[in-house]
Each structure stands twice: as C-alpha cells, then as structure tokens.
Scaffold this active site. Sequence first.
Site, short mmCIF file in Angstrom:
data_model
loop_
_atom_site.label_atom_id
_atom_site.label_comp_id
_atom_site.label_asym_id
_atom_site.label_seq_id
_atom_site.Cartn_x
_atom_site.Cartn_y
_atom_site.Cartn_z
N GLU B 60 0.81 -1.21 0.00
CA GLU B 60 0.00 0.00 0.00
C GLU B 60 0.85 1.28 0.00
O GLU B 60 0.51 2.27 -0.63
CB GLU B 60 -0.97 0.01 1.19
CG GLU B 60 -2.22 -0.85 0.99
CD GLU B 60 -1.95 -2.34 1.07
OE1 GLU B 60 -0.87 -2.74 1.54
OE2 GLU B 60 -2.84 -3.12 0.66
N HIS B 129 -11.94 -5.43 8.21
CA HIS B 129 -12.42 -5.24 6.84
C HIS B 129 -13.79 -4.54 6.84
O HIS B 129 -14.57 -4.75 5.91
CB HIS B 129 -12.57 -6.57 6.11
CG HIS B 129 -11.28 -7.19 5.67
ND1 HIS B 129 -10.39 -7.76 6.55
CD2 HIS B 129 -10.71 -7.32 4.43
CE1 HIS B 129 -9.35 -8.23 5.87
NE2 HIS B 129 -9.51 -7.97 4.59
#
Lengths: 326, 327
Positions: B60, B129
Amino acid sequence: MDEKIPKELALQLYETMQRIRSFEMAVVELFARGKIPGFLHTYVGEEAVAAGVCAALRPDDKIISTHRGHGHLIAKGGRLDLMMAELFGKRTGYCKGKGGSMHIAEPDLGMLGANAIVGAGIAIINGAALTAQYLGTDQVAVAFFGDGASNTGVFHEALNMASVWNLPSIFVCENNGYAESTPKHQHQKIKDVAVRAVAYDMPSIIVDGNDVGAVYRAAQEAVARARVGGGPTLIEAKTYRLRGHYEGDPQMYRTREEIESWEKKCPLERWRKVLLAADVPAEGIEEIDRRIEQELKEAVAFAEESPLPDPAEARSDIFTPLPAEM
Amino acid sequence: MVQMTYREALKQALREELQNDERVFMLGEDIAEFGGTFKVSLGLLEEFGPRRIRNTPLSESAILGAAVGAAATGLRPIAEIMYSDFFAVALDQVVNQAAKMRYMFGGKLSLPLTIRTTMGGRRSAAAQHSQCLEAWFMHVPGLKIAMPSNAYDAKGLLKSGVRDPNPTIIFENKMLYNTSGEVPEEPYFVPWGRANVVREGTDVTVVALSDMVDFSLKAAERLADEGISLEVIDPRTLVPLDIDTIVQSVQKTGRLVIAHEACVTGGVGAEIGSQAAYHALDYLTAPIERVGAKDSPIPFSPILEREILPDDQDVVDAVHRTIDYSA
Ligand SMILES: Cc1ncc(C[n+]2csc(CCOP(=O)(O)OP(=O)(O)O)c2C)c(N)n1
Ligand SMILES: [Mg+2]
C-alpha cells in the site's frame, strides 16, 4: 586524475561541493545566532554524494531528498539566496516560508522536496519514474536516503515495485554509519546496504561516498541503464556526516577520534588534491571559492532583507483552485 | 436516464475519465484481469491495456507513494486501496505526503490524485475489513473526501474527483455496489461541496452519510406514519462540507440528527454537529443527536454486528428523542 572526467566537469564537481559546504557552514553559524528557526540537519562531509550523483543527471531528471536536503537542492541547481530565505522563514524563500529546511523544494529544477518522514521519498520517486516511463521520455528519477531509512518498510516496498515495473528509479543510499544516534551495527546486521538489492533482482553499486569522481561514475552507470529502459539500481555511497545529526546534537554516541579520522577523508580536500595533481591551476580553484563566498554573502543579505510572510497567507496554498470549468 | 448499479456507475466514470485524458491511469492490487475485489474495474484492462490499468504488488505504501510521485510530475493517478482498513499501513503517504506537499512547497505543485477505497460493514467481514475511517482524513487539512450514497452521485463525484487538481479520497460503500439508481446517459459531473436535500421535511433534519441515507429515508417513511416529517440531507462530500445547506435546514426544523456508520465517538458527526450548533444555536429546540456504530471493533457474527452497527431504527429512536425533548 580520472581520464574519464574532463577537467571542466571536475571543476564543476568541486564547485558544487564547495557551494554545499559553504552554504552549510554559513547556515550553522546563522542557526547558532538564532536567525534560523526549527531543526537543522547539515550535509557537511557528505557533499560528494549529491554533487556526484546530480552531475550525472539532466535538468529534467527528478530527485527527491531527505531531512538532510540542502545539498541535494544545491546540486540540482538550487539558488543560495532563495534557499537561505526559506531557511529564514521569509516570504521570498523557495516555499514562501511554508516548508523550511526540512521541506525545501523546487519542482521546476526536478527537486521534489526534502522530506522529514524518513523513507517516504523512496516510494514517491517511483511515481516520478513511472511518469517518465508512462510518457515515454527517457528521464530518470533519483531518491536519496540514509542507512537508517533502509530499514523502513517503504524502502522494501519501493525497491520491489521499481524492480517488477522496471522503472527508471535510482536509489542512492547515503550510508553515513548512523541513524540519528544509532550506529549502523546496532540497526542492521548486514555490512552493506547494497546487498538488499539482491532480494529485488536489482543491480547495486557500492561506492566510496567521499570520492566525488567515483560517485559520479557510479551514478553515470545507473543513469545510463535507467535511460534506456534497463531498470533501477541501488547505489550505496559510504560516507560520514562530520557534524551532529542536527545542530546542537551533543554527539555522545561517537568519539572525537572517529570524527577526526573522517575529517581526513574530507571529500572537498580530496578532490582539491586530485585537481591540483591534474595540473588544474590553484587560482582556478580559489576563484571558485571566492565566487561562492560572494554568492553566499549576497544570499544572507537577501534573506536578512526579505520580508516575512504575511500571516494572511498562512492558509493559502493548501488546495489548488479548481479550474474555471469546474 | 437509465437504471444502473453503483458499481457500473463507478466503472462508467472511470471509463469516461480514462478516455478523456491520457494522463489518467489506475493502479492497485488485483484491479486488472481480476477487475478489483469488488469488480469495479472489470473489463477496463481489455479496453485500456496494462499501461493504464496497473496491477501492483501488495504494497500500500508503494501504491500511494507512486501515486503521489506520478501526480507531482504530471500524471493523474487513480489509486485503489482495496479496503480502507488497509490505509493504516500506508497512512504516511496520504497524511504527511499527499495532503501537505503543495502547502509545504509554497504552492509550487498540484497533486491531481484520486484514491478510491471501500468502507463499511454488514458483511461479517469482521474488525479489519469493515471500518469507516473518514474522520481520520477529515482531520487532515489538504485532503478532499467524498462518500457517495447512490449510483448517480458515485459516478458524478468520481468524475469530479478525477478532474480535481487536488488529492481526493472516495469512500465507496461495499453494501451499495449492487444497488441501482437512475443515471443520465450523457456524461455529467457532481460538484464536490454541494449537499443533496434527498427528502424535504419540516420537523427534524437528518444529515446522513453513505448508506445511512437509505436507512434515514426508511426512517422517514416510518415516521411519516406518525406525522413526523424528516428532512434528509446527504452532504455527499465531507471536504468541502456544505454546512450552509445543513444550517438552513436546521433553521427551519430546529432539530438535528446526524447519522453515519462510523462509531459515534470522534466521528464526523461531532464536527458537523458542532458547526451546525455554532451557526444555528438559537434555532435548536433539542440537543443534537448522533447516530453511529456503538464504540467497538466490528464483530464477526451477524447478530453481534447488527448489535453494533446503526440502522433505520436508530435513526427513528434519535428523531423521537429530539421530538420528546423538553428543556
Ligand atoms: C519515519 C520517521 N522516523 C523517525 C524519524 C526521526 N529521525 C529523523 S532523521 C532520523 C535518522 C535517519 O537516519 P538515516 O536514514 O541514516 O539518515 P541520516 O540522518 O543519517 O542522513 C530519525 C530517526 C523521522 N523523521 N521519520
Ligand atoms: Mg545515516
């Protein structure tokens, strides 16, 4: 002298190093006198790295720097007066007084900024390299960073991405043996940062970072490869910072003897000897020194005389205004 | 107008912007052949090729760093962060780099960078999540933030975000991808910073974000049966925030409920409420109510998750509290 480095370039390398050294020594003094707010990390002792690498670049190539960034901007063509004004926090500085020493930048010179987050630039430079690759130009992009930064996750993420995308990124590790107060042997087991390139199937070069000629040649090799689509390189330049991590650092973590042993390897002294041995006239060198001294005087005067930023501008430049059609 | 899913509307926006400007490209994990975890970019690789639809390593920081560097040097990247939870491993590139670069450099460059990411729970995806982290970013000057609640806005806001010369973050709601709405056939933009009065009403203002708009509309239907009229406002973007529209509504209704899926404590409801109170204190006839998740990591088991996350019942209850309040 190295026959691969023509005299004119050799003198230019000297001049860049001298410009950096003189700027830093002036700044040290001004900082001590309270003229410069904030932190100050100087590049004294490491000049050959920025000078050697940037001499191998074109004006349209990109670089990104660190918290120790004055040398990189100077080597990429930065003006001492605009730099000094920025360090003073003046309106006329490169960043209108909003960046200071740790964020000094000039995108027009391809200098994408000093950066006070250790390691961050290593990832950003891939974007600049990607722009070149994407647009099909043959520009290259260089990230400077320290031995300490080579322990960040972003170093590994960025080298991996550069490698798998075959980007024209050049990673220049300025291994000065310390991350702040932490000696290298306490922060990584490997002797050479360069070995980490192996993990990314990337070529690496280890170079004496106090030998500007050697740095220049190493950079040339990496630049030549990157320009023709040959992908990234990791260069490790072994060097040493002769002053504290920041101005005011009591430096209890190292000995006087160690510092002195590196003072003997001062990159400017060494290159001056090389020049003289190659029959460059001493007057030529002194002429450069005098010119820089004058330039610095003017830079300090410019910074002193420049106006402070208007507090009304404190919140300008956060966002780019929307184009008229939006 | 055509009926279209939120997902398809986003894809159309991406396609149109990729067609419009050669400098626009996408990068992210599994976005190419696979089409992204939520299939928003499915098919774009075939249309635009691997130069413009770029699969990245699982990194990321490298994704966002490359996006920052590319934006700083003339491209217009659209980066995808698969789940906004994953921002946590790469926040530096957003918070310290993208948001500040232009400012630190005295306005010397622009960062036309768009980050698409997904938000929200209700899928038993558990604590890592399911989060709604928009408040983190609203607290960092230099970033623009959108939270589209329907297909029309999703397309129009994304297109405006890509054209914006600044870093923009779009929080796409996972539960909305399959929902459909009316979308014009011809290209259009939804400007950032302009709230949408989704339903007009007179008794209570409900400011709702993302899928809390739908829950609030449901609540409005239920409350209408009791003779309570809700005005439902979707700010669409948090930065810039159209506080004027909210204040005008509160001046009319005298009551304010703010509903978001993120947990209440430190959520953007506090900021919206504070601004509204500052500008409309004299009009308020009840304390401002905030509806959001109960302060907890998001649990896995559906029954637990339902306990934590807000829905139309929470909006109804909050509205009742504002009505029943007596000083
Ligand atoms: C992410 C991050 N961690 C820590 C610091 C504090 N810090 C600034 S410079 C530095 C040492 C950096 O060492 P190195 O990368 O070797 O560069 P050098 O200072 O030696 O040039 C540290 C710990 C920081 N600025 N950013
Ligand atoms: Mg170091």
